[in-house]
Design a protein around this motif. Structure first.
Motif, PDB file in Angstrom:
ATOM      1  N   GLY A  12       0.757  -1.125  -0.094  1.00 29.51           N
ATOM      2  CA  GLY A  12      -0.168  -0.094  -0.065  1.00 29.51           C
ATOM      3  C   GLY A  12       0.966   1.157  -0.072  1.00 29.51           C
ATOM      4  N   GLY A  13       2.020   1.154  -0.398  1.00 31.87           N
ATOM      5  CA  GLY A  13       2.868   2.514  -0.847  1.00 31.87           C
ATOM      6  C   GLY A  13       3.499   2.751   0.595  1.00 31.87           C
ATOM      7  N   LYS A  14       3.431   2.052   1.812  1.00 34.04           N
ATOM      8  CA  LYS A  14       3.993   2.193   2.940  1.00 34.04           C
ATOM      9  C   LYS A  14       5.084   1.234   3.341  1.00 34.04           C
ATOM     10  CE  LYS A  14       1.361   3.505   6.467  1.00 34.04           C
ATOM     11  NZ  LYS A  14       0.376   3.529   7.438  1.00 34.04           N
ATOM     12  N   PRO A  15       6.305   1.611   3.465  1.00 31.44           N
ATOM     13  CA  PRO A  15       7.408   0.667   3.843  1.00 31.44           C
ATOM     14  C   PRO A  15       7.253  -0.091   5.080  1.00 31.44           C
ATOM     15  CG  PRO A  15       8.252   2.811   4.249  1.00 31.44           C
ATOM     16  CD  PRO A  15       6.617   3.109   3.769  1.00 31.44           C
ATOM     17  N   LYS A  16       7.518  -1.384   5.232  1.00 33.81           N
ATOM     18  CA  LYS A  16       7.263  -2.222   6.162  1.00 33.81           C
ATOM     19  C   LYS A  16       8.710  -2.107   7.288  1.00 33.81           C
ATOM     20  CE  LYS A  16       4.718  -6.116   4.342  1.00 33.81           C
ATOM     21  NZ  LYS A  16       4.869  -7.507   4.036  1.00 33.81           N
ATOM     22  N   ARG A  17       8.400  -2.050   8.571  1.00 37.38           N
ATOM     23  CA  ARG A  17       9.275  -1.871   9.426  1.00 37.38           C
ATOM     24  C   ARG A  17       9.939  -3.118   9.427  1.00 37.38           C
ATOM     25  NH1 ARG A  17       6.211  -0.736  14.573  1.00 37.38           N
ATOM     26  NH2 ARG A  17       7.114  -2.557  15.234  1.00 37.38           N
ATOM     27  N   PRO A  18      11.410  -3.360   9.449  1.00 39.68           N
ATOM     28  CA  PRO A  18      12.119  -4.456   9.492  1.00 39.68           C
ATOM     29  C   PRO A  18      12.100  -5.266  10.609  1.00 39.68           C
ATOM     30  CG  PRO A  18      13.616  -2.436   9.811  1.00 39.68           C
ATOM     31  CD  PRO A  18      12.328  -1.971   9.613  1.00 39.68           C
ATOM     32  N   LYS A  32       8.338 -25.744  21.282  1.00 41.86           N
ATOM     33  CA  LYS A  32       8.638 -25.915  20.234  1.00 41.86           C
ATOM     34  C   LYS A  32       7.145 -25.440  19.609  1.00 41.86           C
ATOM     35  CE  LYS A  32      10.128 -28.178  15.928  1.00 41.86           C
ATOM     36  NZ  LYS A  32      11.011 -29.132  15.611  1.00 41.86           N
ATOM     37  N   ALA A  33       6.183 -25.849  19.991  1.00 44.62           N
ATOM     38  CA  ALA A  33       4.848 -25.403  19.435  1.00 44.62           C
ATOM     39  C   ALA A  33       4.294 -24.211  19.693  1.00 44.62           C
ATOM     40  CB  ALA A  33       3.809 -26.805  20.101  1.00 44.62           C
ATOM     41  N   VAL A  34       4.596 -23.806  21.060  1.00 48.00           N
ATOM     42  CA  VAL A  34       4.408 -22.383  21.494  1.00 48.00           C
ATOM     43  C   VAL A  34       5.024 -21.388  20.718  1.00 48.00           C
ATOM     44  CG1 VAL A  34       4.523 -20.742  23.458  1.00 48.00           C
ATOM     45  CG2 VAL A  34       3.490 -23.048  23.868  1.00 48.00           C
ATOM     46  N   GLU A  35       6.299 -21.583  20.451  1.00 49.83           N
ATOM     47  CA  GLU A  35       7.205 -20.709  19.735  1.00 49.83           C
ATOM     48  C   GLU A  35       6.749 -20.487  18.041  1.00 49.83           C
ATOM     49  OE1 GLU A  35      11.289 -21.852  20.227  1.00 49.83           O
ATOM     50  OE2 GLU A  35      11.164 -20.840  22.408  1.00 49.83           O
ATOM     51  N   GLN A  36       6.441 -21.720  17.737  1.00 51.38           N
ATOM     52  CA  GLN A  36       5.947 -21.656  16.424  1.00 51.38           C
ATOM     53  C   GLN A  36       4.678 -20.964  16.310  1.00 51.38           C
ATOM     54  OE1 GLN A  36       6.253 -25.773  15.075  1.00 51.38           O
ATOM     55  NE2 GLN A  36       8.323 -25.409  14.405  1.00 51.38           N
ATOM     56  N   ARG A  37       3.866 -21.100  17.219  1.00 54.89           N
ATOM     57  CA  ARG A  37       2.417 -20.482  16.842  1.00 54.89           C
ATOM     58  C   ARG A  37       2.585 -19.142  17.342  1.00 54.89           C
ATOM     59  NH1 ARG A  37      -0.646 -25.354  19.914  1.00 54.89           N
ATOM     60  NH2 ARG A  37      -0.984 -26.685  17.865  1.00 54.89           N
ATOM     61  N   SER A  38       3.775 -18.616  18.173  1.00 60.40           N
ATOM     62  CA  SER A  38       3.995 -17.359  18.402  1.00 60.40           C
ATOM     63  C   SER A  38       4.602 -16.565  17.574  1.00 60.40           C
ATOM     64  CB  SER A  38       4.565 -17.226  19.761  1.00 60.40           C
ATOM     65  OG  SER A  38       3.933 -17.647  20.916  1.00 60.40           O
ATOM     66  N   ALA A  39       5.130 -17.075  16.566  1.00 66.42           N
ATOM     67  CA  ALA A  39       5.898 -16.430  15.642  1.00 66.42           C
ATOM     68  C   ALA A  39       5.139 -15.689  14.770  1.00 66.42           C
ATOM     69  CB  ALA A  39       6.413 -17.518  14.596  1.00 66.42           C
ATOM     70  N   THR A  40       3.888 -15.900  14.254  1.00 67.59           N
ATOM     71  CA  THR A  40       3.108 -15.230  13.630  1.00 67.59           C
ATOM     72  C   THR A  40       2.427 -13.911  14.248  1.00 67.59           C
ATOM     73  OG1 THR A  40       2.399 -17.247  12.179  1.00 67.59           O
ATOM     74  CG2 THR A  40       0.981 -14.919  11.993  1.00 67.59           C
ATOM     75  N   PRO A  41       2.083 -13.859  15.324  1.00 72.11           N
ATOM     76  CA  PRO A  41       1.671 -12.725  16.155  1.00 72.11           C
ATOM     77  C   PRO A  41       2.975 -11.880  16.342  1.00 72.11           C
ATOM     78  CG  PRO A  41       0.692 -14.519  17.271  1.00 72.11           C
ATOM     79  CD  PRO A  41       1.696 -14.891  16.212  1.00 72.11           C
ATOM     80  N   ALA A  54       5.526 -11.619  14.541  1.00 70.75           N
ATOM     81  CA  ALA A  54       5.900 -10.795  13.215  1.00 70.75           C
ATOM     82  C   ALA A  54       4.981  -9.743  12.877  1.00 70.75           C
ATOM     83  CB  ALA A  54       6.163 -11.876  12.215  1.00 70.75           C
ATOM     84  N   PHE A  55       3.692  -9.933  13.390  1.00 72.83           N
ATOM     85  CA  PHE A  55       2.491  -9.116  12.842  1.00 72.83           C
ATOM     86  C   PHE A  55       2.932  -7.719  13.676  1.00 72.83           C
ATOM     87  CE2 PHE A  55      -1.313  -7.259  13.921  1.00 72.83           C
ATOM     88  CZ  PHE A  55      -2.015  -6.795  12.588  1.00 72.83           C
ATOM     89  N   PHE A  71       5.716  -6.803  15.090  1.00 71.66           N
ATOM     90  CA  PHE A  71       7.052  -6.207  14.781  1.00 71.66           C
ATOM     91  C   PHE A  71       6.849  -5.467  13.467  1.00 71.66           C
ATOM     92  CE2 PHE A  71       9.463  -9.251  17.557  1.00 71.66           C
ATOM     93  CZ  PHE A  71       9.458  -8.276  18.536  1.00 71.66           C
ATOM     94  N   THR A  72       6.020  -5.807  12.344  1.00 71.17           N
ATOM     95  CA  THR A  72       5.839  -5.280  10.923  1.00 71.17           C
ATOM     96  C   THR A  72       4.676  -4.656  10.447  1.00 71.17           C
ATOM     97  OG1 THR A  72       5.405  -7.791  10.107  1.00 71.17           O
ATOM     98  CG2 THR A  72       7.843  -7.288  10.274  1.00 71.17           C
ATOM     99  N   GLN A  73       3.539  -4.837  11.230  1.00 70.09           N
ATOM    100  CA  GLN A  73       2.244  -4.388  10.638  1.00 70.09           C
ATOM    101  C   GLN A  73       1.766  -3.361  11.634  1.00 70.09           C
ATOM    102  OE1 GLN A  73       1.461  -5.263   7.495  1.00 70.09           O
ATOM    103  NE2 GLN A  73       3.242  -6.491   7.609  1.00 70.09           N
ATOM    104  N   VAL A  74       1.861  -3.449  12.848  1.00 70.82           N
ATOM    105  CA  VAL A  74       1.342  -2.584  13.726  1.00 70.82           C
ATOM    106  C   VAL A  74       2.427  -1.351  13.993  1.00 70.82           C
ATOM    107  CG1 VAL A  74       0.514  -2.178  16.226  1.00 70.82           C
ATOM    108  CG2 VAL A  74       0.013  -4.427  14.548  1.00 70.82           C
TER     109      VAL A  74
END
Length: 140
Positions: free
Chosen positions: A28-34, A51-60, A62-63, A65-68
């Protein structure tokens, strides 16, 4: 220290194909934060529940850190915590529950890399928030 093979196996380490018609890394024209600097998002050699908690936590994570925007998560947590302190009935307890869950979640994720003082601080903070929630629900 994680090996390169461990990093390649992690879900966040997989390269994403470039979006058609858009420059990679832009939306959308806005740069994502690294992503923040660091070695990894997961505990090397983790198995089972960690391992399961860390893998399920990766998406939130990353969200967050990068989208909010950077200021949103702390502002929401402070607003909920202040609401919990000001409102002395069960609604105040409900307001503190997401803060408690977030603090416990982060403490669990960071636990293997902490020194004793860091672990004690997280246990003290979690205990304090549990007591706040308990008083708001009338258990004390």
């Amino acid at each position: 220290m994680a090996t390169n093979d461990d990093r390649r196996k992690h879900p966040l380490a997989q390269p994403r194909p470039a979006e058609s018609g858009k420059q990679a890394g832009r939306q959308g024209g806005k740069p994502k934060r690294p992503l923040p600097p660091g070695e990894q998002f997961f505990t090397p050699g983790a198995t089972g529940m960690r391992k399961a908690v860390e893998q399920r936590s990766a998406t939130p994570l990353a969200f967050l850190f990068t989208q909010v925007p950077k200021w949103v998560p702390p502002a929401v947590m402070v607003a909920l915590l202040l609401t919990g302190f000001v409102v002395t009935n069960w609604l105040g307890g409900v307001a503190v529950l997401p803060v408690l869950a977030f603090i416990v979640w982060l403490a669990y994720l960071s636990w293997p890399s902490l020194k004793v003082s860091g672990k004690l601080l997280r246990v003290a903070m979690s205990t304090f928030l549990v007591l706040v929630v308990a008083t708001r629900f009338g258990l004390f």
